[in-house]
Structures are given as C-alpha cells and as structure tokens.
Scaffold this motif. Structure first.
Motif, short mmCIF file in Angstrom:
data_model
loop_
_atom_site.label_atom_id
_atom_site.label_comp_id
_atom_site.label_asym_id
_atom_site.label_seq_id
_atom_site.Cartn_x
_atom_site.Cartn_y
_atom_site.Cartn_z
N ILE A 74 0.87 -1.00 -0.16
CA ILE A 74 0.04 0.02 0.02
C ILE A 74 0.94 1.16 -0.16
O ILE A 74 0.76 2.40 -0.71
CB ILE A 74 -1.08 0.12 1.31
CG1 ILE A 74 -1.69 -1.20 1.14
CG2 ILE A 74 -1.64 1.39 1.37
CD1 ILE A 74 -2.68 -1.50 2.41
N ASP A 75 1.77 1.12 0.84
CA ASP A 75 2.83 2.57 0.72
C ASP A 75 3.37 2.71 -0.42
O ASP A 75 3.59 3.83 -0.81
CB ASP A 75 3.74 2.19 1.92
CG ASP A 75 3.40 1.93 3.48
OD1 ASP A 75 2.33 2.70 3.64
OD2 ASP A 75 4.10 1.41 4.40
N THR A 281 6.77 7.44 0.25
CA THR A 281 6.88 6.07 0.14
C THR A 281 6.68 5.42 -1.21
O THR A 281 6.82 4.29 -1.30
CB THR A 281 5.98 5.44 1.23
OG1 THR A 281 4.69 5.78 0.79
CG2 THR A 281 6.34 5.56 2.56
N LEU A 282 6.10 6.14 -2.15
CA LEU A 282 5.71 5.79 -3.28
C LEU A 282 7.23 5.31 -4.12
O LEU A 282 8.31 5.76 -3.95
CB LEU A 282 5.21 6.85 -4.35
CG LEU A 282 3.79 7.15 -3.90
CD1 LEU A 282 3.17 8.08 -5.20
CD2 LEU A 282 2.73 5.91 -4.47
N ILE A 314 8.86 -14.52 3.74
CA ILE A 314 9.93 -14.27 2.75
C ILE A 314 9.55 -13.09 2.06
O ILE A 314 10.18 -12.31 1.59
CB ILE A 314 10.09 -15.44 1.95
CG1 ILE A 314 10.52 -16.59 2.83
CG2 ILE A 314 10.76 -15.19 0.72
CD1 ILE A 314 10.57 -18.02 1.85
N GLY A 315 8.11 -12.99 1.56
CA GLY A 315 7.54 -11.83 0.81
C GLY A 315 7.82 -10.69 1.68
O GLY A 315 8.18 -9.58 0.89
N ALA A 316 7.56 -10.38 2.91
CA ALA A 316 7.88 -9.13 3.68
C ALA A 316 9.01 -8.89 3.58
O ALA A 316 9.65 -7.54 3.52
CB ALA A 316 7.32 -9.61 5.08
N ALA A 317 10.01 -9.81 3.87
CA ALA A 317 11.42 -9.35 3.94
C ALA A 317 11.99 -8.89 2.54
O ALA A 317 12.71 -8.09 2.55
CB ALA A 317 12.21 -10.70 4.21
N LEU A 318 11.50 -9.71 1.35
CA LEU A 318 11.70 -9.04 0.08
C LEU A 318 11.22 -7.44 -0.43
O LEU A 318 12.01 -7.02 -0.69
CB LEU A 318 11.42 -10.29 -0.98
CG LEU A 318 12.26 -11.23 -1.08
CD1 LEU A 318 11.46 -12.28 -2.32
CD2 LEU A 318 13.46 -11.09 -1.83
N ALA A 319 9.98 -7.49 0.07
CA ALA A 319 9.42 -6.25 -0.02
C ALA A 319 10.09 -5.00 0.54
O ALA A 319 10.32 -4.09 -0.11
CB ALA A 319 7.83 -6.27 0.21
N LEU A 320 10.41 -5.37 1.94
CA LEU A 320 11.10 -4.26 2.53
C LEU A 320 12.50 -3.91 2.20
O LEU A 320 12.89 -2.85 1.82
CB LEU A 320 11.08 -4.84 4.05
CG LEU A 320 10.13 -4.48 4.98
CD1 LEU A 320 10.08 -5.04 6.20
CD2 LEU A 320 9.77 -2.79 5.31
N SER A 321 13.01 -5.17 1.72
CA SER A 321 14.85 -4.89 1.53
C SER A 321 14.78 -4.24 0.17
O SER A 321 15.59 -3.46 -0.15
CB SER A 321 15.32 -6.27 1.51
OG SER A 321 15.38 -6.97 2.36
N VAL A 322 13.86 -4.49 -1.01
CA VAL A 322 13.96 -3.99 -2.29
C VAL A 322 13.28 -2.39 -2.32
O VAL A 322 14.21 -1.45 -2.68
CB VAL A 322 13.39 -4.92 -3.51
CG1 VAL A 322 13.28 -4.41 -4.67
CG2 VAL A 322 13.85 -6.25 -3.36
N ASN A 323 12.39 -2.38 -1.64
CA ASN A 323 11.67 -1.08 -1.76
C ASN A 323 12.27 0.02 -0.47
O ASN A 323 12.34 1.16 -0.94
CB ASN A 323 10.14 -1.16 -1.38
CG ASN A 323 9.33 -1.81 -2.55
OD1 ASN A 323 9.09 -1.17 -3.62
ND2 ASN A 323 9.04 -3.24 -2.21
#
Length: 484
Positions: A74-75, A281-282, A314-323
């Motif tokens: 969402i962010d 955050t976009l 895993i998804g949350a970790a990837l989303a945070l790390s990349v974005n």
C-alpha cells in the motif's frame, strides 16, 4: 453440565462484546479462564492455553507478516490504480461503492485465503468509505459474506475438510454445489445493492466529473492528502442540488441507521492518503517488481509450494529490502504498521485461550453431541437439511476443524442409516460458511475489523442476520436444484 457451561460461555462472550462491556481481547481471555474454573479444571488452564497457542501460532505468524507485506505494498502504491479504477467506476455513488466492495472481495477470494482477501479489500475501499462518511460496518459485512461464499472453493479449506472427513473426492462435493453457491453469491450482490441504496439515501450522491483523470481534479478529491484544493464538490440528496460541501469535513451522516451507529465515522480520518501522489513512500519505478512479487506470492500460496506463514515471511523481507534498502526506512515502515500487527496478533493469541478452553475441557464435544442427540428420529430421512441448518450455529461457535472432523462424521452416520448419501451430507455442511467467516474463532475476521477500524461487536450485530440469511438462501437453492 459441560454442554450448558459451553453454551453459557459463548453467550456471555457475545453479549459482553456486543454490549461493549469488554474489549474482544479481554473477553476472549478472561471469560474462558473463568469458565475453566467453573468446570473444575482450573489447574489445567495453562495446558489448554498453550495447546491453543500452539495450534494458532502459525496463523498468528502468517497474519503478522501478511499485514507487513500488504502494508508495504500500500505504501509503495501497488493498489493505487485499483482504488482509482474503483473510484472512477463508482463515481462517489454509495450504492456502487458497496456493490464494488462485494465484487472486489469475491474476486480476491479466489486465492482461498480470507486474511489476504480482507487486507486487499479494505486497503482499496477504506479510503472511499471514510471520505464519503459511509458506514464501515457495511463494508466489513459485505466483504465477510462475499468471502464466506467463496470460502467453499476446494482450496479454501471447508470442502477439503469435508472430503477428508468422509473420504470423498473434493470435486464431487464442490462441482454440483456451484449452482447453489452462485445463487448465494448473487444474493450477496443483491443485498449489497440494497445496503448501498440505503447508504445513498442517507448520504446522497456526490458528483465527481471525470474523477482522477486530470491533476487538478485529483487534487480536489484528495483533500488532506497533499494539502491542496478547496475540497468543494457538488452534492445531490434525494435529487435536489445542495450546497457545496467539503467531502472530508463534518458533512452528513448523523442519521445513520441504528445498525450502523458508532461505525459511520469511527477512527481517524485517513481520507485518500493511500492515493496521495506526493507521498514519500511511493516507488513507481518498482511497480512491476511489486506486482510480480505479489502475483508470485499468491500463486505459491494457491499451489502450496511452501507453508503460508513462510511465504509471507519471505515476501515481507523481500518487499522491505527492495523497496526500502536503508535500515532506518525499514524501521519506519515496520513502525507504521505496528498498530495493525499488534492488534491482530493479539486477537489471535487471545482467541487461542478461548478455543483451547473449549476443546481442552471437552465442552465443544459435549455441545456437538447434545445437538446431534436432540435431533428427532423422524428427521432421519432429512439429515442433509438438518446438517445444513446445524452448520450455521456449529461453524460459528466452533472451528472448521472441530465441525468437519468431529461433528460431520457423526451426522453422516445418522444420515446413512436413513439412506442419505455422504455426498449430500458433505454438500449440506458447506452451507454455513458465509456466517462462519464472521465467527470470533476465525482469525481473519480480526484482520477485517482491525484494518477497517470497526468494533467487533458492531460488526457482529450488523452481519449475523444477513449472513445467516445468505446461508439459508444457499440451502434453499441446494434443495431446489436437488443438490442437497
């Protein structure tokens, strides 16, 4: 005695939360603890609670990381096009918005996971309801009922449980039920239309010409998000042109229906901040990466490549790390969603106390046996109908596992003695799912009410009657088509 205490415990819990005498978390913990002492098994309370926590720990972990994942999505703006598209279609008409909520929830429910459905649906629709001062319990009720009908998909859980318990093929149960389930889904859409018309009469229709198509109009709608625009739009109520009002201001909504009191304007006015084109955050350059990651995650979940908690972790970790590659930014995003995480995970672990005591003391087994025993012998040939009716209260007051593995086999045996086939019994057992999805024992419902900032008691008072009616419509259609 255990039967009476079991029903008394559930009734006490529901009455207290609907009357708002206790918070759901406090009621889920204190009431079963008290009844455990009444039963005379207070010394075993710790064991019961730990058993319940052990059973629900994977669910709690899944919800925690799923909230973080979808919060990050969402962010970064993954759902902004969805919200804009829905707003453009709905044209700020409350009726269209409510129907759109039901359609969106039904479509997203194809992934088979209620928590994911509610997170995406609320993320997309909450800003519309808040800005237009619509009743939030209408949103949660419609979403829960649409998801409940779709929860009967073979990969959704109940159908697979029924097939396992009665040693049947899931497709043999589900495929013949499709016409009855479609009638139930159609009824949810019609009900959404009726509730939407009621909201339209209460609030009027806000006219937004070519909404979100030009930057100037976008700024007009997104008041409070970027600080620009005067927030003036025209409003028609009952066909009469009214004075221009700020959509985010005090506005109308004081004459909310009795069912919806306290929910039409609860929580902070978040407005359309999810659509703020200037928020820091976009991540527009990463849009397709985030879309592909989300699609891959949902595919892996449906295909069961890994346990769902592991996938979201895993998804949350990837989303945070990349974005958000910088650690301070990651901490900020985690902090931003901490309230939702704590609220939902707290509810799940509190529910573990409730379910642990119900199962550990044997109350749930005695309740189920009593309900089976009170069925008159003359109803034997109609056991499929009886099972369909019983699925409403039983799947509401106990988990799907308890009903399908503990009660359904007993009912099926009774039906077989009178010539009722196990397939008919299995199909009838699916009828109660629209009501089940709002049960206090379903962790996903806490995601729904938590993200929508709706009191669980308000949601319960609003949705129970409509969800039960939806179940009966499905049961009636099943009998009419000769499926049940």
């Amino acid at each position: 005695m255990l039967t009476i205490l079991g029903f008394a415990m559930i009734a006490t819990f529901l009455v207290l939360i609907m009357m708002k005498k206790m918070s759901p978390i406090a009621a889920l913990v204190l009431i079963p603890a008290l009844f455990c002492v009444f039963v005379g098994k207070g010394a075993h309370l710790g064991d019961y609670v730990l058993d319940g926590v052990t059973d629900l720990a994977p669910t709690a972990a899944m919800l925690m990381f799923a909230i973080v994942y979808f919060g990050v999505m969402i962010d970064v703006g993954l759902f902004d096009p969805i919200v804009r598209g829905i707003l453009k279609f709905c044209k700020a008409d409350p009726m269209r918005i409510v129907v759109g909520t039901a359609v969106l929830a039904a479509i997203v429910s194809l992934d088979g996971d209620g928590s994911t459905t509610f997170m995406i649906t609320v993320s997309a629709m909450y800003p519309l309801y808040k800005r237009l001062k619509m009743s939030l319990v209408v949103m949660t009720g419609v979403a829960a009922m649409a998801n409940g009908v779709m929860n009967t998909l073979p990969w959704g859980g109940p159908t697979a449980r029924a097939a396992t318990a009665l040693k049947l093929d899931a497709s043999d149960i589900f495929v013949p039920m499709i016409p009855a389930l479609l009638v139930g889904l159609l009824f949810v859409f019609v009900l959404s239309y009726v509730l939407g018309v009621r909201e339209r009469r209460r609030l009027g229709v806000l006219t937004l010409d070519d909404v979100l198509e030009e930057e100037k109009e976008t700024e007009t709608v997104l008041i409070g998000a970027g600080g620009s625009g005067d927030g003036k739009v025209s409003m028609r109520k009952g066909g009469t042109a009214g004075v221009g009002v700020a959509v985010g201001g005090a506005g109308s909504g004081t004459d909310a229906p009795e069912d919806d009191k306290g929910s039409a304007d609860s929580g902070d006015d978040d407005g359309f901040q999810v659509l703020d084109p200037d928020r820091a955050t976009l991540r527009p350059k990463l849009y397709w990466f985030n879309a592909l990651l989300t699609l891959s995650l949902l595919t892996a979940m449906i295909m069961e490549w890994l346990p769902i908690p592991v996938l979201f972790l895993i998804g949350a970790a990837l989303a945070l790390s990349v974005n958000f590659p910088h650690i301070p930014s990651q901490k900020a995003r985690l902090a931003a969603h901490a309230d939702n995480v704590l609220n939902v995970s707290g509810m799940v672990f509190a529910a573990a106390v409730f379910t642990g005591v119900l199962q550990g003391t044997g109350m749930v087994d005695h309740m189920a046996k009593w309900m089976v025993d009170v069925i008159p012998g003359s109803m034997g040939p109609h056991m499929a109908l009886v099972t369909g009716v019983l699925s409403l209260p039983l799947t509401y007051f106990m988990s799907n596992d308890g009903f399908y593995f503990g009660v359904l086999p007993v009912l099926a045996e009774a039906g077989a003695a009178h010539g009722v086939t196990p397939l008919e019994m299995a199909r009838a057992s699916l009828v109660g799912q629209p009501l089940h999805m709002s049960s206090p024992l379903v962790p996903a419902v806490y995601v729904l009410v938590g993200m929508a900032k709706v009191e669980f008691g308000d949601h319960t008072k609003f949705v129970v009657k409509w969800a039960a009616l939806t179940c009966l419509v499905i049961l009636g259609a099943g009998m009419l088509f000769g499926i049940i």
